[in-house]
Design a protein around this motif. Structure first.
Motif, PDB file in Angstrom:
ATOM      1  N   SER A  84     -57.884  22.039 -23.863  1.00  0.00           N
ATOM      2  CA  SER A  84     -57.041  23.156 -23.462  1.00  0.00           C
ATOM      3  C   SER A  84     -56.319  22.849 -22.157  1.00  0.00           C
ATOM      4  CB  SER A  84     -57.895  24.425 -23.272  1.00  0.00           C
ATOM      5  OG  SER A  84     -58.517  24.801 -24.480  1.00  0.00           O
ATOM      6  N   TRP A  85     -56.869  21.883 -21.399  1.00  0.00           N
ATOM      7  CA  TRP A  85     -56.262  21.446 -20.142  1.00  0.00           C
ATOM      8  C   TRP A  85     -56.225  19.918 -20.121  1.00  0.00           C
ATOM      9  CZ3 TRP A  85     -54.524  25.252 -16.927  1.00  0.00           C
ATOM     10  CH2 TRP A  85     -55.078  26.523 -17.081  1.00  0.00           C
ATOM     11  N   TYR A  86     -55.327  19.365 -19.322  1.00  0.00           N
ATOM     12  CA  TYR A  86     -55.298  17.934 -19.041  1.00  0.00           C
ATOM     13  C   TYR A  86     -55.816  17.717 -17.622  1.00  0.00           C
ATOM     14  CZ  TYR A  86     -52.344  17.148 -23.156  1.00  0.00           C
ATOM     15  OH  TYR A  86     -51.851  17.076 -24.434  1.00  0.00           O
ATOM     16  N   MET A  87     -56.724  16.769 -17.455  1.00  0.00           N
ATOM     17  CA  MET A  87     -57.178  16.385 -16.119  1.00  0.00           C
ATOM     18  C   MET A  87     -56.137  15.449 -15.518  1.00  0.00           C
ATOM     19  SD  MET A  87     -59.784  16.660 -13.951  1.00  0.00           S
ATOM     20  CE  MET A  87     -61.383  16.789 -14.768  1.00  0.00           C
ATOM     21  N   ALA A  88     -55.724  15.729 -14.293  1.00  0.00           N
ATOM     22  CA  ALA A  88     -54.692  14.904 -13.672  1.00  0.00           C
ATOM     23  C   ALA A  88     -55.000  14.708 -12.196  1.00  0.00           C
ATOM     24  CB  ALA A  88     -53.321  15.550 -13.838  1.00  0.00           C
ATOM     25  N   ALA A  89     -54.795  13.479 -11.725  1.00  0.00           N
ATOM     26  CA  ALA A  89     -54.862  13.228 -10.289  1.00  0.00           C
ATOM     27  C   ALA A  89     -53.525  13.629  -9.688  1.00  0.00           C
ATOM     28  CB  ALA A  89     -55.140  11.747 -10.032  1.00  0.00           C
ATOM     29  N   THR A  90     -53.546  14.131  -8.469  1.00  0.00           N
ATOM     30  CA  THR A  90     -52.288  14.528  -7.844  1.00  0.00           C
ATOM     31  C   THR A  90     -52.345  14.208  -6.360  1.00  0.00           C
ATOM     32  OG1 THR A  90     -50.672  16.313  -7.614  1.00  0.00           O
ATOM     33  CG2 THR A  90     -52.986  16.907  -7.298  1.00  0.00           C
ATOM     34  N   ASP A  91     -51.230  14.367  -5.707  1.00  0.00           N
ATOM     35  CA  ASP A  91     -51.159  14.178  -4.267  1.00  0.00           C
ATOM     36  C   ASP A  91     -50.264  15.256  -3.687  1.00  0.00           C
ATOM     37  OD1 ASP A  91     -48.351  13.277  -4.354  1.00  0.00           O
ATOM     38  OD2 ASP A  91     -49.187  11.475  -5.285  1.00  0.00           O
ATOM     39  N   SER A  92     -50.286  15.361  -2.376  1.00  0.00           N
ATOM     40  CA  SER A  92     -49.545  16.433  -1.718  1.00  0.00           C
ATOM     41  C   SER A  92     -48.049  16.318  -1.962  1.00  0.00           C
ATOM     42  CB  SER A  92     -49.827  16.416  -0.224  1.00  0.00           C
ATOM     43  OG  SER A  92     -49.493  15.151   0.339  1.00  0.00           O
ATOM     44  N   ASN A  93     -47.539  15.098  -2.040  1.00  0.00           N
ATOM     45  CA  ASN A  93     -46.091  14.916  -2.237  1.00  0.00           C
ATOM     46  C   ASN A  93     -45.662  15.481  -3.587  1.00  0.00           C
ATOM     47  OD1 ASN A  93     -43.489  13.816  -1.454  1.00  0.00           O
ATOM     48  ND2 ASN A  93     -43.826  12.250  -3.036  1.00  0.00           N
ATOM     49  N   THR A 119     -41.983  18.867 -16.516  1.00  0.00           N
ATOM     50  CA  THR A 119     -41.846  17.814 -15.510  1.00  0.00           C
ATOM     51  C   THR A 119     -43.196  17.190 -15.174  1.00  0.00           C
ATOM     52  OG1 THR A 119     -39.912  18.905 -14.546  1.00  0.00           O
ATOM     53  CG2 THR A 119     -41.085  17.322 -13.159  1.00  0.00           C
ATOM     54  N   LEU A 120     -44.211  18.055 -15.002  1.00  0.00           N
ATOM     55  CA  LEU A 120     -45.536  17.550 -14.657  1.00  0.00           C
ATOM     56  C   LEU A 120     -46.148  16.749 -15.808  1.00  0.00           C
ATOM     57  CD1 LEU A 120     -47.004  20.620 -12.751  1.00  0.00           C
ATOM     58  CD2 LEU A 120     -46.244  18.444 -11.784  1.00  0.00           C
ATOM     59  N   MET A 121     -45.891  17.167 -17.050  1.00  0.00           N
ATOM     60  CA  MET A 121     -46.389  16.405 -18.201  1.00  0.00           C
ATOM     61  C   MET A 121     -45.816  14.996 -18.200  1.00  0.00           C
ATOM     62  SD  MET A 121     -48.536  18.012 -20.268  1.00  0.00           S
ATOM     63  CE  MET A 121     -48.296  17.597 -21.999  1.00  0.00           C
ATOM     64  N   HIS A 126     -48.013  12.272 -20.036  1.00  0.00           N
ATOM     65  CA  HIS A 126     -48.267  13.020 -21.258  1.00  0.00           C
ATOM     66  C   HIS A 126     -46.959  13.564 -21.841  1.00  0.00           C
ATOM     67  CE1 HIS A 126     -52.604  12.989 -21.742  1.00  0.00           C
ATOM     68  NE2 HIS A 126     -52.726  13.137 -20.432  1.00  0.00           N
ATOM     69  N   GLY A 127     -45.855  12.957 -21.430  1.00  0.00           N
ATOM     70  CA  GLY A 127     -44.551  13.409 -21.932  1.00  0.00           C
ATOM     71  C   GLY A 127     -44.434  13.292 -23.440  1.00  0.00           C
ATOM     72  N   ASP A 128     -45.043  12.241 -24.015  1.00  0.00           N
ATOM     73  CA  ASP A 128     -44.985  12.073 -25.475  1.00  0.00           C
ATOM     74  C   ASP A 128     -45.733  13.200 -26.183  1.00  0.00           C
ATOM     75  OD1 ASP A 128     -43.481   9.801 -25.201  1.00  0.00           O
ATOM     76  OD2 ASP A 128     -45.184   8.419 -25.390  1.00  0.00           O
ATOM     77  N   ASP A 129     -46.871  13.629 -25.586  1.00  0.00           N
ATOM     78  CA  ASP A 129     -47.617  14.758 -26.165  1.00  0.00           C
ATOM     79  C   ASP A 129     -46.753  16.012 -26.158  1.00  0.00           C
ATOM     80  OD1 ASP A 129     -49.810  13.161 -26.531  1.00  0.00           O
ATOM     81  OD2 ASP A 129     -50.800  13.770 -24.671  1.00  0.00           O
ATOM     82  N   TYR A 130     -46.038  16.209 -25.068  1.00  0.00           N
ATOM     83  CA  TYR A 130     -45.169  17.391 -24.955  1.00  0.00           C
ATOM     84  C   TYR A 130     -44.074  17.350 -26.021  1.00  0.00           C
ATOM     85  CZ  TYR A 130     -41.388  20.341 -23.325  1.00  0.00           C
ATOM     86  OH  TYR A 130     -40.378  21.254 -23.255  1.00  0.00           O
TER      87      TYR A 130
END
Length: 448
Positions: A84-93, A119-121, A126-130
């Motif tokens: 139901s969610w994707y785990m993603a690493a992120t940064d402040s930028n 955009t985040l996908m 995960h753009g292909d999934d979208y």
């Protein structure tokens, strides 16, 4: 700063919990803030006000969120495992860029953040999934429902002198361009006047129908009431109770004579009888003359709907004074409370609010005759049953003009940023509800 909707918890309160994100680095900011990730912190609304008052920050330094999303122990992990969610690493930028884009003129609240999500996908590979999911019927439906939710919950009426409210201005322009603003008020006044005249006529035995209002009051909640027909079976100082008549269910395994379809009456069940036939009804003069059952309310003594028992049904069928299609059987019931609202609550309150309308006595027979052509629900006949339900709902209106207006091309409201009408979306939402709740198949919507 920008005000965002953080989640369900707290957002419906009069004074919802408010969280302010920022990237301020001063000691004063650190004193009233907690770190989220590197260079991103959060503070309370009071903390942000304190920084503004002291000159340590300006309004544009903050992203303001009303409410928050929360999970119980293990709930989020379970949702991640179900994807139901994707785990993603992120940064402040990345986060700051996303917030900045959401704060721009390009992001309309009615689009519900879908542009940011896309955009985040792409950014987390995960753009292909979208792209794979984007054009599937279920994904399109989900996005449309989300946009309607955003329109109902994230767009607010403009206060006097608030000329820079982009969303409300654009909706006002749409009304002005179509020339329907005056028609909308006329329709509102007409419906309010009708409710005021008829609301005192609501009593046990009254048939009511879901409103034909263009607002589609059951699009986002309680979809089972969309285009429903309800028989009021109880009305007291605490509540009104009714049964929905136009939603057949699947075969329950209960022995019902003549393959009479058991109907979904509502979310409440009689203790010890959940899923079993609860109410037997008929609209038959021969049965009334034979004293089979008793009238549902005083208004039905002479020529209305009567209730009876399963034993009385079997006796009447064996005696040959009735056939299976003379009866309806309903499981469960619906409740509208009055506590704290008095007579402004219950089913009268629903009529006052414009969510339901009273069905005239002249329409009861054609509605009944139409509904008795429905069958036990299956995936194959779902659309057929719902078509019959809509035909009965149309027949329950004493004013053909009201329902004909629904199909006026100049008066159809479209879901934001789409070519789908809200009317069509509300119909699909009911199909999804039937698929999920009555057929245990939430993906079943477009079946034939």
């Amino acid at each position: 700063g920008m005000a965002g909707h953080g989640g369900q918890h707290g957002s419906a309160d009069v004074d919802p919990e408010t969280i302010c994100l920022h990237s301020l680095t001063s000691d004063a900011a650190d004193e009233v803030s907690e770190k989220v990730i590197k260079d991103i912190k959060w503070t309370t609304l009071n903390g942000a006000r304190k920084l503004l008052k002291s000159g340590e920050a300006k309004a544009s330094d903050f992203w303001v969120f009303c409410g928050y999303a929360g999970w119980g122990p293990g709930q989020l992990m379970g949702e991640l495992e179900r994807e139901s969610w994707y785990m993603a690493a992120t940064d402040s930028n990345t986060l700051l860029k996303s917030l900045a884009k959401q704060d721009s003129e390009l992001s309309d609240p009615r689009n519900a953040g879908l542009d940011i999500w896309q955009t985040l996908m792409d950014m987390i590979d995960h753009g292909d999934d979208y792209k794979r999911l984007k054009n599937t019927p279920q994904a399109e439906f989900d996005d449309l429902m989300l946009r309607e939710w955003a329109r109902a919950n994230l767009c607010f009426q403009k206060s006097s002198g608030d000329d820079d409210d982009k969303v409300d201005d654009s909706e006002k322009e749409e009304k002005d361009d179509s020339g329907k603003a005056g028609d909308f008020m006329d329709d509102l006044i007409k419906r309010a006047s009708s409710a005021a005249k008829n609301v005192d006529k609501v009593e046990v035995g009254t048939l009511v129908r879901a409103s034909s209002s263009k607002d589609y009051p059951f699009l986002l909640n309680d979809q089972e009431f969309h285009k429903s027909i309800v028989l009021v079976i109880q009305d007291n100082e605490m509540m009104s109770v009714g049964v929905i008549l136009n939603l057949p269910m699947t075969s329950s395994g209960n022995k019902i004579p003549g393959k009479i379809p058991c109907r979904y009456g509502g979310a409440y069940g009689i203790k010890g009888q959940v899923g079993k036939p609860s109410f037997w009804l008929h609209l038959n003069k021969s049965l009334r003359d034979a004293k089979i059952g008793s009238p549902v309310g005083d208004i039905n003594k002479e020529d209305g709907i009567w209730s009876c028992t399963s034993e009385q049904v079997e006796t009447a069928l064996r005696a040959g004074i009735a056939k299976p299609t003379d009866f309806m059987v309903v499981s469960g019931f619906s409740v509208w409370g009055k506590v704290g609202r008095g007579e402004a609550g219950g089913i009268r309150g629903e009529i006052w609010d414009g969510d339901f309308e009273i069905v005239s006595k002249d329409c009861v027979r054609p509605v009944w005759d139409t509904l008795t052509t429905q069958e036990e629900l299956t995936p194959e006949n779902m659309n057929k049953n719902l078509d019959i339900a809509e035909t009965a709902w149309m027949a329950s209106s004493s004013s053909l003009e009201d329902d004909d207006e629904e199909d006026d091309d100049d008066d159809i409201r479209m879901v934001y940023n789409s070519d789908v009408s809200v009317k069509s979306l509300a119909d699909d939402a009911l199909k999804c509800w039937v698929g999920a709740l009555l057929l245990d198949n939430p993906r079943l919507r477009k079946s034939t």
